[in-house]
Design a protein around this motif. Sequence first.
Motif: not given
Lengths: 260, 307
Positions: A122, A125-127, A129-134, A138
């Motif tokens: 995770m 694959t930047e998942q 990081s993606g959560m942090e930006m949403m 995490p």
Amino acid sequence: MLGPLQRLGRWGLGVFERLGRGHLFLLRILLSLGVAVTRPRLVIKELYSVGVLSLLIIAVSGLFVGMVLGYQGYITLVKFGAEEALGSVVALSLVRELGPVVTALLFAGRAGSALTAEIGLMKTTEQLSGMEMMAVDPVKRVIVPRFVAAFISLPLLAAIFSAVAVMGGYFIGVGLLGVDAGSYWSQMQANVDFYKDVMNGIIKSLVFGFVVAWIAVFEGHDTVPTSEGMSRSTTRTVVHSALAVLALDFILTGLMFGDI
Amino acid sequence: MTPHRGRLRLAGFVRRETPPSARAGIAHRPVQRFPPIDTQPHNDTLVEIRDLHFSRGGRPIFKGLSLKIPRGSITAIMGPSGTGKTTLLKLIGGQLKPERGQILVDGVDVHRQGLADLYRLRRRMGMLFQSGALLTDLSVFENVAFPLREHCKLPERLLRTLVLMKLESVGLRGARDLMPSELSGGMARRVALARAIALDPMMIMYDEPFTGLDPITMGVIVSLIKRLNDALGLTSILVSHDVQEASSIADYLYLISDGQVVDAGTPDELETIASEWSHQFLKGLPDGPVPFHYPAPDYLTDLTEGR
């Protein structure tokens, strides 16, 4: 001349830096534990993948360990004409030592490595990081549910391991080698103390659960986001968990049974 | 922005019919602009970076970088690989901390916020990662629903409507039940874009959105970025090294190299006033101020000294 010393120093600093990061990470987990109460569904989902899916390997291993214990115990006890004590030998070995320790080692290999790989992938694959930006933390959404699930699962799996192993010892001792069934159960009942043996075993498995869960989620979160980094992290989870479990088992045994 | 306002805007956006040719990016239709609904005190700059210093592994990435991103525009930040464009987006999003300097987003100093305030600010930012960063265990629908489920307690029917509207806006309403592993690279990026606009952010950061796409998909993404920016009244920060595509939709370009802004201006301005370095970068020339050869000892000496 100074080269090896420098390398040693750098290695030492690296070890302490990781230990520091690991403890800070644990602090973040502990401060975020409330999410396990407010969103129990996240934990239940992880309990399935971490705990339920580990049942097969735990049960099969428990059965074989119990059968070997029954067999080896019988060979030794029969020399002294004490084969009736087989039940207590099998049960004491399991609830005090083998149940928590072997379950923790198997759990680190089966579920710990899977947790590390999942979290590591995770991250790769930047998942995360993606959560942090949403604006989704995490640690709360991904790490804490897995940590809590692993912490809860290990003592339960250790209990199942011991129960299945006692049955394995029964099949061999009573079913195959002719030990009296009544002696097997009554000796077990007479010699296994709930507080001193069973409770201490439960405490051990709780400690192991905490440590294995911590190592697994930290290694996943701290992985270097490359395929080589992932491979190293999963290996480290299994190796560090095993070493930590064995070392802690020694310390806990000393603390629990040192006065005997 | 309240969800109510966001929905009104989005409803306006999806009402318009877009011909398939425009959706595929073959022809860019002029897009009807909706007046942005903004009750904030008016300020033309949404993101301001002041004297940014950042290094990684002892290597300086930014050495006093300063730039401004105007509100409501598409601003492209361009530069060669390894100049720290993605790092810059992570700094703006507060995922990395600078050694020195300030980053202000909507007047808020990103790196002086506590974790709770930072997360509150991030709800107003969207980010499209190069890989899409979709959650691999969730379907397309659930990926877009993810931020809504995490932040808003919406009835399931309303949530479904919102998700389908977002997916419709990127042309993937029909792919709602697919898993991320079943999507092409371009589709994954469009789903990620639908997810990025799910909370109706004030800005979206695009990290290399054109890399590794076939021409048609690239046209779709180019068109989408432009249309979403205009229709939703967003501010877009586009990090890319694809000169043609970025220049075609950007209102303003920053060219960065060696940790600083080398040139800045509208695409037309840069055509005429760009420095020699920028000229080489924009035209894709193999040799110039950025030499073809990596620094090395004299060629002849290098060949002969091994004898």
